[in-house]
Design a protein around this motif. Structure first.
Motif, PDB file in Angstrom:
ATOM      1  N   SER A   8     -20.747 -16.533-101.051  1.00 42.92           N
ATOM      2  CA  SER A   8     -19.603 -16.038-101.817  1.00 42.92           C
ATOM      3  C   SER A   8     -19.005 -17.140-102.689  1.00 42.92           C
ATOM      4  N   GLY A   9     -18.842 -18.336-102.132  1.00 44.60           N
ATOM      5  CA  GLY A   9     -18.315 -19.454-102.898  1.00 44.60           C
ATOM      6  C   GLY A   9     -19.244 -19.870-104.023  1.00 44.60           C
ATOM      7  N   THR A  10     -20.546 -19.847-103.754  1.00 40.25           N
ATOM      8  CA  THR A  10     -21.536 -20.204-104.773  1.00 40.25           C
ATOM      9  C   THR A  10     -21.517 -19.216-105.930  1.00 40.25           C
ATOM     10  N   ARG A  60     -31.012 -20.922-106.673  1.00 42.47           N
ATOM     11  CA  ARG A  60     -32.390 -20.650-107.122  1.00 42.47           C
ATOM     12  C   ARG A  60     -32.517 -19.213-107.606  1.00 42.47           C
ATOM     13  N   LEU A  61     -31.953 -18.290-106.857  1.00 46.51           N
ATOM     14  CA  LEU A  61     -32.029 -16.876-107.238  1.00 46.51           C
ATOM     15  C   LEU A  61     -31.253 -16.613-108.527  1.00 46.51           C
ATOM     16  N   LEU A  62     -30.071 -17.213-108.636  1.00 47.99           N
ATOM     17  CA  LEU A  62     -29.263 -17.000-109.837  1.00 47.99           C
ATOM     18  C   LEU A  62     -29.939 -17.558-111.081  1.00 47.99           C
ATOM     19  N   ASN A  63     -30.647 -18.678-110.936  1.00 49.03           N
ATOM     20  CA  ASN A  63     -31.313 -19.288-112.082  1.00 49.03           C
ATOM     21  C   ASN A  63     -32.525 -18.480-112.557  1.00 49.03           C
ATOM     22  N   LYS A  64     -32.988 -17.566-111.699  1.00 44.15           N
ATOM     23  CA  LYS A  64     -34.148 -16.751-112.073  1.00 44.15           C
ATOM     24  C   LYS A  64     -33.760 -15.344-112.517  1.00 44.15           C
ATOM     25  N   ILE A  83     -21.375  -7.929-106.236  1.00 44.61           N
ATOM     26  CA  ILE A  83     -22.179  -8.732-105.310  1.00 44.61           C
ATOM     27  C   ILE A  83     -21.304  -9.781-104.626  1.00 44.61           C
ATOM     28  N   LEU A  84     -20.413 -10.402-105.396  1.00 42.70           N
ATOM     29  CA  LEU A  84     -19.460 -11.360-104.819  1.00 42.70           C
ATOM     30  C   LEU A  84     -18.570 -10.662-103.797  1.00 42.70           C
TER      31      LEU A  84
END
Length: 204
Positions: A19-21, A78-82, A90-91
């Motif tokens: 959540s913080g990320t 990693r998932l967000l960058n892809k 989602i948050l």
């Protein structure tokens, strides 16, 4: 059994770190900012709880919590960058799961420290909400705790279900699951149907 509770705690820490990320991603923070926001979200509430209860702070002698946070940060980034930009829900979903875990774990820890049921419920609220409160303040957001759909109320409901189940001598694991489900379902219902606790009449 203690090992099982420890794993529940780690899951809650990991989910709140996600959540913080996610919020750090929305705010376009750098790597250090991401780790800081994930960490305060994950362990902030539990730290405040332990300081109030005057018990050893749970993460001081256990590195596994930081491994869980760093693993969550790594996987999420990693998932967000892809992927394409993620929806805000989602948050909210990640936050709701963290809330459910920590509301019950906080109440349980307070009971184990010899606190009465009402204090246990309050400690569940602090454990569930204060990490997110610190996260939102650092990100310059109005905390979810203070506005919008039901938030702290869901922790009160989940903690109350847990303590009531324990008082009726239900198996601890069943009481935990019921408390978590109450928190989670009430939070999802509040998000879906915009359930709020208005006391003022605001113009549109």
């Amino acid at each position: 059994m203690t090992e099982l509770y420890h794993w529940f705690d780690l899951i809650g820490v990991a989910v709140f770190a996600v959540s913080g990320t996610l919020l750090a991603y929305e705010k376009k923070m750098d790597g250090f900012g991401v780790v800081v926001l994930a960490t305060v979200t994950a362990i902030g509430g539990g730290t405040v709880r332990d300081l109030i209860l005057d018990v050893p702070v749970f993460w001081l002698h256990d590195q596994s919590y930081f491994f869980a946070i760093l693993a969550s940060v790594f996987v999420t980034t990693r998932l967000l960058n892809k992927q394409k930009p993620i929806p805000h829900y989602i948050l909210q979903t990640a936050d709701a799961f963290g809330l459910a875990f920590f509301a019950v774990m906080g109440a349980q820890k307070a009971q184990l420290a010899g606190m009465p049921d009402m204090t246990a419920v309050i400690m569940g609220v602090i454990t569930g909400c204060f990490g997110g409160l610190i996260r939102d303040v650092l990100a310059r957001e109005i905390p979810m705790l203070l506005k919008g759909e039901l938030y702290a109320i869901t922790c009160i409901a989940g903690g109350s279900v847990y303590t009531l189940c324990i008082s009726f001598s239900l198996v601890t694991e069943v009481a935990m699951i019921l408390g978590m489900l109450m928190t989670l379902l009430l939070r999802f219902a509040a998000i879906k149907w915009k359930i709020t606790l208005h006391v003022f009449k605001y113009p549109d």
